[in-house]
Design a protein around this motif. Sequence first.
Motif, PDB file in Angstrom:
ATOM      1  N   VAL A  93       0.829  -1.207   0.000  1.00 48.58           N
ATOM      2  CA  VAL A  93       0.000   0.000   0.000  1.00 48.58           C
ATOM      3  C   VAL A  93       0.862   1.255   0.000  1.00 48.58           C
ATOM      4  CG1 VAL A  93      -1.700   1.349   1.306  1.00 48.58           C
ATOM      5  CG2 VAL A  93      -1.870  -1.146   1.235  1.00 48.58           C
ATOM      6  N   ASP A  94       0.559   2.178  -0.898  1.00 52.65           N
ATOM      7  CA  ASP A  94       1.142   3.517  -0.831  1.00 52.65           C
ATOM      8  C   ASP A  94       0.115   4.425  -0.203  1.00 52.65           C
ATOM      9  OD1 ASP A  94       3.484   2.914  -2.084  1.00 52.65           O
ATOM     10  OD2 ASP A  94       2.687   3.332  -4.078  1.00 52.65           O
ATOM     11  N   LEU A  95       0.436   4.887   0.982  1.00 55.39           N
ATOM     12  CA  LEU A  95      -0.481   5.809   1.645  1.00 55.39           C
ATOM     13  C   LEU A  95      -0.071   7.231   1.291  1.00 55.39           C
ATOM     14  CD1 LEU A  95      -2.578   6.728   3.713  1.00 55.39           C
ATOM     15  CD2 LEU A  95      -0.938   6.218   5.506  1.00 55.39           C
ATOM     16  N   VAL A  96      -0.994   7.997   0.740  1.00 53.79           N
ATOM     17  CA  VAL A  96      -0.709   9.394   0.432  1.00 53.79           C
ATOM     18  C   VAL A  96      -1.763  10.278   1.086  1.00 53.79           C
ATOM     19  CG1 VAL A  96       0.575   9.008  -1.698  1.00 53.79           C
ATOM     20  CG2 VAL A  96      -1.902   9.158  -1.785  1.00 53.79           C
ATOM     21  N   LEU A  97      -1.333  11.446   1.509  1.00 57.90           N
ATOM     22  CA  LEU A  97      -2.213  12.340   2.266  1.00 57.90           C
ATOM     23  C   LEU A  97      -2.548  13.584   1.441  1.00 57.90           C
ATOM     24  CD1 LEU A  97      -0.318  12.113   5.679  1.00 57.90           C
ATOM     25  CD2 LEU A  97      -2.246  10.740   4.901  1.00 57.90           C
ATOM     26  N   VAL A 108      -2.024  13.847  -6.194  1.00 58.63           N
ATOM     27  CA  VAL A 108      -1.623  12.517  -5.729  1.00 58.63           C
ATOM     28  C   VAL A 108      -2.298  11.427  -6.554  1.00 58.63           C
ATOM     29  CG1 VAL A 108      -1.078  13.309  -3.400  1.00 58.63           C
ATOM     30  CG2 VAL A 108      -3.310  12.298  -3.840  1.00 58.63           C
ATOM     31  N   ARG A 111      -0.279  11.051  -9.609  1.00 59.81           N
ATOM     32  CA  ARG A 111       0.958  10.311  -9.351  1.00 59.81           C
ATOM     33  C   ARG A 111       0.697   8.818  -9.213  1.00 59.81           C
ATOM     34  NH1 ARG A 111       5.293  14.058  -6.775  1.00 59.81           N
ATOM     35  NH2 ARG A 111       4.103  15.969  -6.527  1.00 59.81           N
ATOM     36  N   ARG A 115       2.292   6.002 -11.793  1.00 60.68           N
ATOM     37  CA  ARG A 115       3.184   4.897 -11.430  1.00 60.68           C
ATOM     38  C   ARG A 115       2.442   3.564 -11.428  1.00 60.68           C
ATOM     39  NH1 ARG A 115       3.090   6.528  -5.482  1.00 60.68           N
ATOM     40  NH2 ARG A 115       4.225   8.292  -6.301  1.00 60.68           N
TER      41      ARG A 115
ATOM     42  N   THR B  62       8.918  11.984  -5.837  1.00 60.05           N
ATOM     43  CA  THR B  62       8.311  11.290  -4.701  1.00 60.05           C
ATOM     44  C   THR B  62       9.413  10.718  -3.825  1.00 60.05           C
ATOM     45  OG1 THR B  62       8.225   9.147  -5.810  1.00 60.05           O
ATOM     46  CG2 THR B  62       6.287  10.528  -6.016  1.00 60.05           C
ATOM     47  N   GLU B  83       5.293  14.346   5.606  1.00 61.12           N
ATOM     48  CA  GLU B  83       4.419  14.621   4.473  1.00 61.12           C
ATOM     49  C   GLU B  83       4.301  16.136   4.248  1.00 61.12           C
ATOM     50  OE1 GLU B  83       1.325  15.661   3.519  1.00 61.12           O
ATOM     51  OE2 GLU B  83       1.470  14.577   1.612  1.00 61.12           O
ATOM     52  N   TYR B  91       7.615  17.704  -3.136  1.00 57.95           N
ATOM     53  CA  TYR B  91       7.707  16.248  -3.198  1.00 57.95           C
ATOM     54  C   TYR B  91       6.465  15.597  -2.592  1.00 57.95           C
ATOM     55  CZ  TYR B  91      12.573  16.409  -4.651  1.00 57.95           C
ATOM     56  OH  TYR B  91      13.722  16.623  -5.357  1.00 57.95           O
ATOM     57  N   SER B  92       6.116  14.487  -3.170  1.00 57.74           N
ATOM     58  CA  SER B  92       5.022  13.690  -2.653  1.00 57.74           C
ATOM     59  C   SER B  92       5.619  12.534  -1.851  1.00 57.74           C
ATOM     60  CB  SER B  92       4.225  13.176  -3.847  1.00 57.74           C
ATOM     61  OG  SER B  92       3.240  12.278  -3.442  1.00 57.74           O
ATOM     62  N   VAL B  93       4.899  12.067  -0.841  1.00 55.28           N
ATOM     63  CA  VAL B  93       5.430  10.997   0.012  1.00 55.28           C
ATOM     64  C   VAL B  93       4.616   9.720  -0.145  1.00 55.28           C
ATOM     65  CG1 VAL B  93       5.858  10.271   2.398  1.00 55.28           C
ATOM     66  CG2 VAL B  93       6.299  12.639   1.719  1.00 55.28           C
ATOM     67  N   ASP B  94       5.298   8.603  -0.343  1.00 58.11           N
ATOM     68  CA  ASP B  94       4.666   7.296  -0.251  1.00 58.11           C
ATOM     69  C   ASP B  94       5.004   6.727   1.102  1.00 58.11           C
ATOM     70  OD1 ASP B  94       3.611   7.223  -2.771  1.00 58.11           O
ATOM     71  OD2 ASP B  94       5.416   6.371  -3.651  1.00 58.11           O
ATOM     72  N   LEU B  95       3.992   6.599   1.923  1.00 56.93           N
ATOM     73  CA  LEU B  95       4.220   6.014   3.240  1.00 56.93           C
ATOM     74  C   LEU B  95       3.960   4.519   3.141  1.00 56.93           C
ATOM     75  CD1 LEU B  95       4.520   5.930   6.302  1.00 56.93           C
ATOM     76  CD2 LEU B  95       2.210   6.805   6.506  1.00 56.93           C
TER      77      LEU B  95
END
Lengths: 339, 339
Positions: A93-97, A108, A111, A115, B62, B83, B91-95
């Motif tokens: 899982v990619d969690l994005v906020l 997001v 993005r 990908r 990212t 984030e 930049y975007s973050v993948d958590l």
Amino acid sequence: MGITIKDIARICNVSVGTVDRALNNRPGISPKTKARILQVAKEYNYRPDYVAQSLARGRTMTIGLVLFDLYNRSFAQLANAVEASARKRGYSVDLVLTDKDPAIEKEVLNRLHARKSDGIILFPINEGPEFEEYLQSLGTPIVTICNRLSDHWDYVGINDRQAMKEATQHVLAQGYEHLVYICPPLAYRGVTNIYTQEERYQGCLEALAEVPEGRKVSLEVIEDKDYVEVLRRMPLEEQKTAIMCSCDAYALEVMHYVQYERQLRVPDDVGIIGFDSIDVLKYIRPELTTVEYNVEQMGCEAVNLLLERIESAGSQKDVTVKERKQRIIDYKIIQGNSL
Amino acid sequence: MGITIKDIARICNVSVGTVDRALNNRPGISPKTKARILQVAKEYNYRPDYVAQSLARGRTMTIGLVLFDLYNRSFAQLANAVEASARKRGYSVDLVLTDKDPAIEKEVLNRLHARKSDGIILFPINEGPEFEEYLQSLGTPIVTICNRLSDHWDYVGINDRQAMKEATQHVLAQGYEHLVYICPPLAYRGVTNIYTQEERYQGCLEALAEVPEGRKVSLEVIEDKDYVEVLRRMPLEEQKTAIMCSCDAYALEVMHYVQYERQLRVPDDVGIIGFDSIDVLKYIRPELTTVEYNVEQMGCEAVNLLLERIESAGSQKDVTVKERKQRIIDYKIIQGNSL
């Protein structure tokens, strides 16, 4: 490197396809054979080779989870649930906020699409036909959660309206005369997607509309995000007042203010009710009366629904409105000591 | 579609390069010009076009953030901070979550690498030369947080050892005779990376080693993850006992057990201290004595350090040990009412 599907097939004396059916929870296999395969997989500590799977299936084996933020504890719980549930099925899982910003949400989503996420679980902050058209254009399976968009989308949530209606009836049954309803998102009506919050509010209004004629109940709605400041100016002690918080995150702030700043007793001087039953309530006294639903189940249902779409290879466009699925999670009022 | 960098350059009568310097916080521009450009960007609501930037720079814009889970509130706070900080920089973050499983950690690192994350902020659960070699092989800039690996890696954290030493001294100064130290991760010593927890524990031991000869203080360490069960069997009331929890998440459970199940008074019958100063402590009574550090700053420093690496285009291999950077965040003991 660990045991492979082929090894399991050999040990169990079945075909590779049968092992695959067992491990991926697909039909066409007897419960007995399935149990045996899972047992062997467990014993030998089988770990799926995601990269190989990904290549074989033309998938990235990742799904996107789009949430507002992690400040509200219920989002963190949901994220954990989705992650655990997806991992069990071999997906990452990619969690994005989005920080509740419609522009960030679109970014997001772009993005995640760029990908090649196999699918997206979306708690939307945007709404409207243009946004839905945009989502359609991505061609990626999407399951919406909590904030509904329209009948065109798979959806997992609770019956927020009915839940808040019952919560309000529960408050009214305790003889409260004045209700203060706290819900800052209502200020964004018509601006962003506040579906769940609007539904909850409507549920409160529905309950009040059914109050028998002789009884007087007044309602004050706070849409200000500095709701504690607004409370400061209110004579909370004069009437028998209940503060209804549209989620527990607000209720925690209100409990703190009422007890430790205002020095009032809960529930003797003022009643408080929340919504969500977030996990930290366990540590709070008095125990908060709230509305509980199983957030783990919500995460799990969302993953199941999304993987159903992904694995049947149906893009959004191939599914008619009639085939859209809704999974509505149960709720119940939890009686604490705050009302 | 909004204003572009070219528009801003025209309005301010400067080159596109100058605008780029101002917006991306790079040197070679006067403070006055920079202020004017930022002002114009703000007025016209400039939003960077990440897709275009990404193409131009050969980056995905990212970064990956690898954490254990979101159950512990401090991880959720850290994720929010990273984030927010990354988003400000475009930049975007993948958590992604590892659930403290070394195999899952490698999997998610593989995935982040495969999809060309520009860099990774890693709270590692693996450790050792083999793992470090693996990380090197990814060729992706990496900043480690909290759990240190070695001098070969950029690192952001706090001085856990010194912090827990001071916390222990603080406990000892209140005259406690018996310390119960709760830290389930210690059971994974030599199995997974428990750097921060081991450091905290060593800090506690260091403080105890300095107790003057005449004074008797006993220590009991609980490494069992069912630490509440272990507490159940302990005669907490007999000696003047302080329960030291290596993080607030445990302290909340302990406070709950001690007060509401065991019916003891905190701090009169037993003292409790935590570590982390998680945000929900605000709502808990008695107020927990704990160790505070700025988790937002930690997230921000990690992002800054990582982007420095990314933007100087230095892969891990190009940076010598001497050039490795450590950012150590301040901490302080917060005196509550639980000791």
